[in-house]
Design a protein around this motif. Sequence first.
Motif, short mmCIF file in Angstrom:
data_model
loop_
_atom_site.label_atom_id
_atom_site.label_comp_id
_atom_site.label_asym_id
_atom_site.label_seq_id
_atom_site.Cartn_x
_atom_site.Cartn_y
_atom_site.Cartn_z
N SER A 57 0.83 -1.22 0.00
CA SER A 57 0.00 0.00 0.00
C SER A 57 0.86 1.26 0.00
N ASP A 58 1.99 1.25 0.70
CA ASP A 58 2.89 2.41 0.67
C ASP A 58 3.51 2.59 -0.71
N LEU A 59 3.87 1.48 -1.35
CA LEU A 59 4.40 1.56 -2.71
C LEU A 59 3.36 2.14 -3.66
N ALA A 60 2.13 1.65 -3.55
CA ALA A 60 1.06 2.13 -4.42
C ALA A 60 0.85 3.63 -4.23
N GLU A 61 0.79 4.06 -2.99
CA GLU A 61 0.59 5.48 -2.71
C GLU A 61 1.75 6.31 -3.24
N GLY A 62 2.96 5.86 -3.00
CA GLY A 62 4.14 6.59 -3.45
C GLY A 62 4.26 6.69 -4.95
N LEU A 63 3.73 5.70 -5.65
CA LEU A 63 3.80 5.69 -7.12
C LEU A 63 2.54 6.24 -7.78
N GLY A 64 1.52 6.52 -6.97
CA GLY A 64 0.27 7.05 -7.52
C GLY A 64 -0.51 6.03 -8.32
N ILE A 65 -0.44 4.76 -7.89
CA ILE A 65 -1.20 3.69 -8.55
C ILE A 65 -2.09 3.02 -7.52
N THR A 66 -3.00 2.19 -7.98
CA THR A 66 -3.90 1.50 -7.06
C THR A 66 -3.16 0.36 -6.36
N ASN A 67 -3.72 -0.05 -5.22
CA ASN A 67 -3.15 -1.19 -4.49
C ASN A 67 -3.15 -2.45 -5.36
N SER A 68 -4.22 -2.63 -6.15
CA SER A 68 -4.29 -3.83 -6.99
C SER A 68 -3.22 -3.80 -8.08
N SER A 69 -2.94 -2.63 -8.63
CA SER A 69 -1.86 -2.51 -9.63
C SER A 69 -0.51 -2.81 -9.01
N GLY A 81 11.96 -12.99 -10.01
CA GLY A 81 13.04 -13.09 -9.03
C GLY A 81 13.66 -11.76 -8.64
N LEU A 82 12.98 -10.65 -8.97
CA LEU A 82 13.56 -9.33 -8.73
C LEU A 82 13.16 -8.75 -7.37
N VAL A 83 12.05 -9.22 -6.82
CA VAL A 83 11.63 -8.79 -5.48
C VAL A 83 11.20 -10.02 -4.68
N ALA A 84 11.19 -9.83 -3.38
CA ALA A 84 10.66 -10.86 -2.48
C ALA A 84 9.45 -10.25 -1.77
N ARG A 85 8.40 -11.04 -1.65
CA ARG A 85 7.18 -10.61 -0.94
C ARG A 85 7.02 -11.50 0.28
N ARG A 86 6.68 -10.87 1.40
CA ARG A 86 6.38 -11.68 2.58
C ARG A 86 5.36 -10.96 3.43
N ARG A 87 4.52 -11.77 4.05
CA ARG A 87 3.48 -11.22 4.92
C ARG A 87 4.09 -10.87 6.28
N LYS A 88 3.63 -9.77 6.84
CA LYS A 88 4.08 -9.37 8.17
C LYS A 88 3.53 -10.35 9.20
N ILE A 89 4.34 -10.71 10.14
CA ILE A 89 3.91 -11.65 11.19
C ILE A 89 2.83 -11.02 12.05
N GLU A 90 3.00 -9.75 12.40
CA GLU A 90 2.04 -9.09 13.29
C GLU A 90 0.70 -8.77 12.62
N ASP A 91 0.68 -8.71 11.29
CA ASP A 91 -0.57 -8.46 10.55
C ASP A 91 -0.44 -9.09 9.17
N GLU A 92 -1.00 -10.27 9.01
CA GLU A 92 -0.84 -11.02 7.76
C GLU A 92 -1.50 -10.37 6.56
N ARG A 93 -2.31 -9.35 6.80
CA ARG A 93 -2.92 -8.64 5.66
C ARG A 93 -1.90 -7.77 4.96
N VAL A 94 -0.82 -7.41 5.66
CA VAL A 94 0.20 -6.50 5.12
C VAL A 94 1.31 -7.31 4.47
N VAL A 95 1.59 -6.99 3.21
CA VAL A 95 2.65 -7.66 2.46
C VAL A 95 3.81 -6.68 2.29
N GLU A 96 4.98 -7.09 2.77
CA GLU A 96 6.18 -6.27 2.62
C GLU A 96 6.96 -6.77 1.40
#
Length: 144
Positions: A57-69, A81-96
């Motif tokens: 969501s921070d990336l989307a906001e910073g780039l001016g695109i939607t969360n789904s994009s 293989g250019l990025v790694a995605r992982r869910r936050k342990i404290e809130d699994e809804r958030v993907v870092e």
Amino acid sequence: MAIDRDSDSLTERLVNAFWQFWQQWRQAAHPVRKGKITPEQYWLLKRLKRTGPANVSDLAEGLGITNSSATAATKRLEKMGLVARRRKIEDERVVEVSLTEAGQAVLEQWASEKRQAMAALLAPLSLEDRALLLELLEKLLKRV
């Protein structure tokens, strides 16, 4: 070469020449223009390089695109293989999202390609002309 001393005309010609040079350089070197990656993916990678890991969501906001994009772009980048995605342990809804070593390497490769393309565009100039151009650009950059 006759130089038009009319200030407005000269400035307009200079602006047009800079613009054309920039377009040639971008066409020759930019990964989006070369069809290697989408604009969203490119800017997402560049942002991660500059800011470090971020949630979608921070990336989307910073780039001016939607969360789904942003989500779609990060998933494609993860498959590449250019990025790694992982869910936050404290809130699994958030993907870092973070840049991988391969992502860092591809950004460095693209930067190298841009430098090589610029060198190729400057190659027709003599050493003296390149030195003069550098001097003028450095003078200009000091004032902006």
